[in-house]
Structure formats: structure tokens, C-alpha cells
Write a protein that holds these residues in place. Structure first.
Motif, PDB file in Angstrom:
ATOM      1  N   GLU A   1      -1.747   1.120  11.894  1.00  0.00           N
ATOM      2  CA  GLU A   1      -1.002   2.328  11.509  1.00  0.00           C
ATOM      3  C   GLU A   1      -0.285   2.575  13.212  1.00  0.00           C
ATOM      4  OE1 GLU A   1      -1.359   7.496  11.202  1.00  0.00           O
ATOM      5  OE2 GLU A   1      -3.127   6.004  12.238  1.00  0.00           O
TER       6      GLU A   1
ATOM      7  N   SER B   1      -1.725  -0.164   6.620  1.00  0.00           N
ATOM      8  CA  SER B   1      -1.133  -0.680   5.719  1.00  0.00           C
ATOM      9  C   SER B   1      -1.348  -2.233   5.776  1.00  0.00           C
ATOM     10  CB  SER B   1       0.697  -0.459   6.208  1.00  0.00           C
ATOM     11  OG  SER B   1       0.937  -1.116   6.865  1.00  0.00           O
TER      12      SER B   1
ATOM     13  N   SER C   1       1.035  -1.378   0.024  1.00  0.00           N
ATOM     14  CA  SER C   1       0.152   0.242  -0.286  1.00  0.00           C
ATOM     15  C   SER C   1       1.148   0.745  -0.073  1.00  0.00           C
ATOM     16  CB  SER C   1      -1.034  -0.492   0.928  1.00  0.00           C
ATOM     17  OG  SER C   1      -0.415  -0.168   2.773  1.00  0.00           O
ATOM     18  N   VAL C   2       0.765   2.407  -0.778  1.00  0.00           N
ATOM     19  CA  VAL C   2       1.483   3.653  -1.154  1.00  0.00           C
ATOM     20  C   VAL C   2       0.494   4.585   0.093  1.00  0.00           C
ATOM     21  CG1 VAL C   2       1.976   3.040  -3.215  1.00  0.00           C
ATOM     22  CG2 VAL C   2      -0.004   4.416  -2.741  1.00  0.00           C
ATOM     23  N   SER C   3      -0.505   4.179   0.759  1.00  0.00           N
ATOM     24  CA  SER C   3      -0.991   4.777   1.506  1.00  0.00           C
ATOM     25  C   SER C   3      -1.881   3.792   2.383  1.00  0.00           C
ATOM     26  CB  SER C   3      -1.579   6.376   1.149  1.00  0.00           C
ATOM     27  OG  SER C   3      -3.070   5.742  -0.003  1.00  0.00           O
ATOM     28  N   LEU C   4      -1.706   4.722   3.965  1.00  0.00           N
ATOM     29  CA  LEU C   4      -2.801   4.135   5.154  1.00  0.00           C
ATOM     30  C   LEU C   4      -4.460   3.493   4.505  1.00  0.00           C
ATOM     31  CD1 LEU C   4      -1.255   5.319   8.144  1.00  0.00           C
ATOM     32  CD2 LEU C   4      -0.472   3.737   7.018  1.00  0.00           C
TER      33      LEU C   4
END
Length: 179
Positions: A163, A141, A129-132
Motif C-alpha cells: 500500500e 494489493s 484484488s478489490v481491496s487491500l
């Protein structure tokens, strides 16, 4: 139909109890994966956890894999079930000329789409994943691994990490074989 190398590829998967959803990757190809070899009916057995802190349960999936309209797309649709319930997700992948992978994840368990990026290596796709993203009001993630082992099986895995920290937890391990 031929090899996916140097061709756009879309995989749309509808299965899973966890967070799995929809992926999109564009570009040059899936290494040694031959579309004609993966088209057909598949049955999966393995382990599913409905969240990063849930106990893993035995689960089963049935999916149908078919080539998309262009003959280069790959579509997978099906259903997974465990004692915790049943759910669906969608997955589409695009690989560029450098075998870099971009993805978007969508699921009824997610509050919004989640972006992923990664790499194709031989017959294995790995994305992070590139963001939460949020599941049940908790930010995570995640990463996925799809291993197209041979013409008669493939393995799909997912890991999640909250997170707030803590260890990564595998939420899906499913081995698919032809029906």
C-alpha cells in the motif's frame, strides 16, 4: 464432463509458499478450458517469494486436479515447497455470463479473506484484488494470472504491491505439467 463454458466452475487449489489462497468465481464458463483435459496429477516448478520484498527462490509443487461433485467444478489440491519452507493455499473461481470473474483469497498468511475481480479471456484468467489485505501486518494489493496453455500444462502467477507504494513484485511463477 465437457467444456466449462456456460457452467459454474470452482477451483480449489492447495499449494504455495506465498499469499495464495482461495478463490471463488460463479457463472457461465471458462472459455475454451475443458475440465476433462485438466483433471489429473500435476507437478510444478518455478519461482516463489514469501513476500513482496523477499528474494525469489526456486520452488516445486505437486497438485491433484479433479472434477468436483457436479462434474462442472474443478478442484486442485497439493503442496509447494522452497528453501524458505512449505505452505498450502486454496483457490476457487466463478465466472459469470460476461466472463467476469469474482474471487475470494484465503491463506494462513492472510489476516482475513481478500476479494478479487477480473476477467476470463480465452484460456486465461486475470484477477485483481478489490481491496487491500494484510500479510505480516503490511497492507497489499495483488493480482493473479492463470494461463491454461494446453492439455499438458498451465502457468500460475501472482504479483503484490505494498500500500505504501513502490513497484509491483512477482511473488509466484509456477509452470505445471502432467506427472
Amino acid at each position: 464432463m465437457g467444456r466449462l463454458a456456460a457452467k459454474a466452475v470452482q477451483v480449489s487449489v492447495r499449494v504455495g509458499l506465498g499469499v495464495l489462497g482461495s478463490f471463488v468465481f460463479a457463472g457461465a464458463g471458462l472459455g475454451e478450458i475443458d475440465v476433462a483435459e485438466v483433471v489429473g496429477a500435476w507437478r510444478g516448478a518455478g519461482e516463489i517469494a514469501v513476500s513482496d520484498h523477499a528474494v525469489t527462490q526456486r520452488g516445486r509443487c505437486t497438485v491433484e486436479v479433479r472434477a468436483g461433485a457436479s462434474g462442472r467444478d474443478l478442484v486442485i489440491e497439493g503442496l509447494c515447497a522452497a528453501s524458505a519452507g512449505r505452505s498450502e493455499f486454496s483457490l476457487a473461481m466463478i465466472v459469470d455470463d460476461g466472463d467476469r470473474v469474482r474471487a475470494t483469497l484465503m491463506s494462513d498468511r492472510l489476516s482475513a479473506a481478500a476479494g478479487f475481480a477480473g476477467q476470463l479471456s480465452g484460456e486465461r484468467i486475470e484477477v485483481q484484488s478489490v481491496s487491500l489485505f494484510s500479510v505480516d501486518d503490511v497492507l497489499y494489493s495483488s493480482r493473479f494470472d492463470i494461463d491454461f496453455r494446453d492439455a499438458d500444462s498451465f502457468v500460475l502467477q501472482q504479483w503484490m504491491r505494498p500500500e505504501s507504494g513502490g513497484p509491483e513484485h512477482r511473488t509466484l511463477l509456477m509452470r505445471f505439467e502432467r506427472r
